[in-house]
Design a protein around this motif. Structure first.
Motif, mmCIF file in Angstrom:
data_model
loop_
_atom_site.group_PDB
_atom_site.id
_atom_site.type_symbol
_atom_site.label_atom_id
_atom_site.label_comp_id
_atom_site.label_asym_id
_atom_site.label_seq_id
_atom_site.Cartn_x
_atom_site.Cartn_y
_atom_site.Cartn_z
ATOM 1 N N ASN A 59 0.911 -1.559 -0.046
ATOM 2 C CA ASN A 59 0.074 -0.035 -0.168
ATOM 3 C C ASN A 59 0.659 1.057 -0.211
ATOM 4 O O ASN A 59 1.863 0.781 0.850
ATOM 5 N N ALA A 60 0.338 2.399 -0.824
ATOM 6 C CA ALA A 60 1.174 3.203 -1.282
ATOM 7 C C ALA A 60 1.341 4.568 0.504
ATOM 8 O O ALA A 60 2.110 4.835 0.722
ATOM 9 N N GLU A 61 0.032 4.086 0.384
ATOM 10 C CA GLU A 61 -0.038 5.466 2.351
ATOM 11 C C GLU A 61 0.540 4.796 3.094
ATOM 12 O O GLU A 61 1.559 5.417 3.795
ATOM 13 N N ILE A 62 0.906 3.102 3.047
ATOM 14 C CA ILE A 62 1.210 2.821 4.038
ATOM 15 C C ILE A 62 3.223 3.175 4.221
ATOM 16 O O ILE A 62 3.529 3.776 5.022
ATOM 17 N N VAL A 63 3.600 3.019 3.148
ATOM 18 C CA VAL A 63 4.550 3.294 2.446
ATOM 19 C C VAL A 63 5.264 4.333 2.742
ATOM 20 O O VAL A 63 6.514 4.932 3.215
ATOM 21 N N ALA A 64 4.396 5.770 2.626
ATOM 22 C CA ALA A 64 4.790 6.892 2.903
ATOM 23 C C ALA A 64 4.699 7.045 4.121
ATOM 24 O O ALA A 64 5.402 8.198 4.643
ATOM 25 N N ALA A 65 4.284 6.740 4.718
ATOM 26 C CA ALA A 65 3.748 7.499 6.375
ATOM 27 C C ALA A 65 4.856 6.484 7.065
ATOM 28 O O ALA A 65 5.409 6.774 8.094
ATOM 29 N N ALA A 66 5.791 5.584 6.739
ATOM 30 C CA ALA A 66 6.512 4.349 7.683
ATOM 31 C C ALA A 66 8.399 5.224 7.287
ATOM 32 O O ALA A 66 8.269 5.426 7.819
ATOM 33 N N ALA A 67 8.002 6.421 5.583
ATOM 34 C CA ALA A 67 9.195 6.700 5.736
ATOM 35 C C ALA A 67 9.060 8.169 6.901
ATOM 36 O O ALA A 67 9.909 9.011 6.904
ATOM 37 N N ASN A 68 7.938 8.145 7.558
ATOM 38 C CA ASN A 68 7.720 9.438 8.161
ATOM 39 C C ASN A 68 7.424 8.372 10.064
ATOM 40 O O ASN A 68 7.203 9.462 10.440
ATOM 41 N N PHE A 69 8.364 7.852 10.058
ATOM 42 C CA PHE A 69 8.284 6.687 11.045
ATOM 43 C C PHE A 69 7.995 8.161 12.433
ATOM 44 O O PHE A 69 7.429 8.056 12.798
ATOM 45 N N ALA A 71 8.848 10.904 12.989
ATOM 46 C CA ALA A 71 8.214 12.202 12.908
ATOM 47 C C ALA A 71 7.461 12.111 13.452
ATOM 48 O O ALA A 71 6.815 12.705 14.107
ATOM 49 N N ALA A 72 6.115 11.000 12.799
ATOM 50 C CA ALA A 72 5.139 10.954 13.562
ATOM 51 C C ALA A 72 4.503 9.718 13.264
ATOM 52 O O ALA A 72 3.781 8.932 12.744
ATOM 53 N N PRO A 73 4.944 8.786 14.619
ATOM 54 C CA PRO A 73 4.001 7.528 14.709
ATOM 55 C C PRO A 73 2.970 6.995 13.708
ATOM 56 O O PRO A 73 2.737 5.697 13.911
ATOM 57 N N GLY A 74 2.380 7.905 15.425
ATOM 58 C CA GLY A 74 0.639 7.616 15.044
ATOM 59 C C GLY A 74 0.511 8.092 13.940
ATOM 60 O O GLY A 74 -0.823 6.915 13.769
ATOM 61 N N SER A 75 0.353 8.517 13.383
ATOM 62 C CA SER A 75 -0.243 8.377 11.638
ATOM 63 C C SER A 75 0.501 7.024 10.693
ATOM 64 O O SER A 75 -0.821 6.733 10.176
#
Length: 410
Positions: A59-69, A71-75
């Motif tokens: 999933n692209a959204e999860i991969v993008a959120a993982a890149a900012n883990f 900085a924003a682990p909750g997201s």
């Protein structure tokens, strides 16, 4: 006269025991089937967890959120749980009950589709499970399904008979086709000692190529279409629907229930079923007790093939409506997993067939609504196979005690 005091020549080593290899195969099968219901449930849970990981990484959204883990682990966790949850929610809605549907008919249709998809898996899985109980590795469910579907389909459009009679004759033809195809492997095993794994795998290929050849013959297909397919079966040979359209649940599901009851009775309440299980537990002791191992081997394979052939008949007469090169799909191979997951017990196989039917029916909605590749469902099924075939692995992961197996008498 001098006495020869040299040591006597040691006797030649005895030849290897020809029965050692069958013992190894049966020990392996008993080890696979030694797992408890808890092991089966935990195997499914592990497979779903791995499926969730694959959904996340695809999933692209999860991969993008993982890149900012950092900085924003909750997201990241919010996106992860919502995406995986939506995928499995769509899988459930496509397999059991769709609470987003506008009508009651559409809401309950997913459950009926799971039953339709599970019907041939249950029938074929019962045949494979019965062979497993007798210590035989019947890997030929695919070929037996193809032969059953081929004969049932041909009789379904080549004969002109009254409605109910036509359906019964075509179904009986499918049963006979599967029984003959599996019987070949049984006879070779009993008379020559041929390995049933190799023989049934080869028969799978032969059945597939045979169907491909027949679909190119006009006398067989009864159609002038350039596509490798037969004409549609007659309405009189179709397995009648249990519910009105658009539901597709047909009489084949009733046959699956009856077949499950029959196999349970055969194995648990009949004399011949006792012989089946005795040969599966220890063929040498069974032979000593006066049981004909060769006769049991042939009989088991014939009955197993008949059940798989019935699964092929249900597929063509109840669901597909005509013969094509892919009429069997992967039913024969999925049925091996169904039999293993059900611990080769009739009702366990029945429930496992329903589960895999639900995976198949729900996978399409999961893909269409969430964009999750349907291949992930296949990965989940494959992981279940891996874990079911290795009960010690599941026990070690969850720190479960190892069951004490009864040792064979010498």
């Amino acid at each position: 006269m001098t006495t020869d005091t040299s040591p006597a020549t040691p006797p030649p080593a005895p030849p290897p025991n020809a029965e050692a290899e069958p013992d190894k195969e049966q020990n392996l099968l008993q080890e696979i089937l030694s797992g408890s219901w808890l092991v089966s449930v935990l195997a499914i849970v592990l497979a779903l967890l791995l499926g969730g990981v694959l959904i996340a990484v695809s999933n692209a959204e999860i991969v993008a959120a993982a890149a900012n883990f950092f900085a924003a682990p909750g997201s990241f966790f919010s996106t992860l749980f919502s995406t995986v949850g939506e995928a499995y929610s769509a899988l459930f809605r496509g397999a059991v009950f769709d609470w987003n549907a506008r009508t009651t008919e559409r809401a309950i249709r997913p459950l009926t589709e799971s039953l339709v998809s599970g019907t041939p898996l249950i029938l074929t899985g019962l045949g494979i499970a019965m062979a497993f109980r007798c210590g035989l590795f019947n890997i030929g469910g695919q070929g037996q399904v193809i032969l059953g579907a081929t004969i049932a389909g041909y009789l379904g459009y080549a004969l002109e008979l009254p409605p109910v009679v036509h359906m019964l004759i075509a179904t009986l033809g499918g049963i006979i086709g599967g029984a003959i195809w599996a019987g070949i492997a049984g006879v070779l095993k009993a008379r020559t000692g041929a390995n049933e794994v190799i023989v049934t795998i080869m028969l799978n290929s032969i059945a597939g190529y045979l169907l491909g050849y027949l679909l190119k013959q006009g006398w067989f297909t009864h159609t002038t279409s350039a596509n490798p397919q037969s004409r549609a079966i007659d309405d009189s040979s179709q397995m009648f629907l249990l519910l009105p359209p658009p539901f597709r649940l047909h009489f084949g599901f009733i046959l699956a229930i009856l077949a499950t009851i029959f196999v349970w009775w055969l194995l648990e309440r009949s004399t011949i079923g006792f012989e089946f299980k005795a040969v599966g537990a220890n063929p040498h002791a069974a032979r000593t007790a006066g049981i004909s191992v060769a006769k049991v081997t042939i009989t088991v394979m014939v009955v197993a093939g008949a059940l798989a052939g019935l699964g092929g008949a249900a597929q063509v007469l109840g669901t597909e409506g005509k013969l094509t090169g892919g009429i069997s799909g992967s039913i024969g191979f999925d049925a091996i997993t169904v039999a293993l997951l059900g611990r080769s017990k009739p009702w366990g196989t029945f429930l496992a067939g329903l589960l895999f039917g639900a995976f198949k029916a729900g996978g399409y909605l999961m893909q269409s609504q969430t964009g999750t590749p349907i291949d992930i469902v296949l990965v989940v099924q494959s992981v279940i196979v891996l874990l079911i075939a290795a009960p010690p692995l599941v026990r070690s992961i969850f720190r479960l005690p190892t069951p004490v197996l009864k040792r064979k008498e010498a």
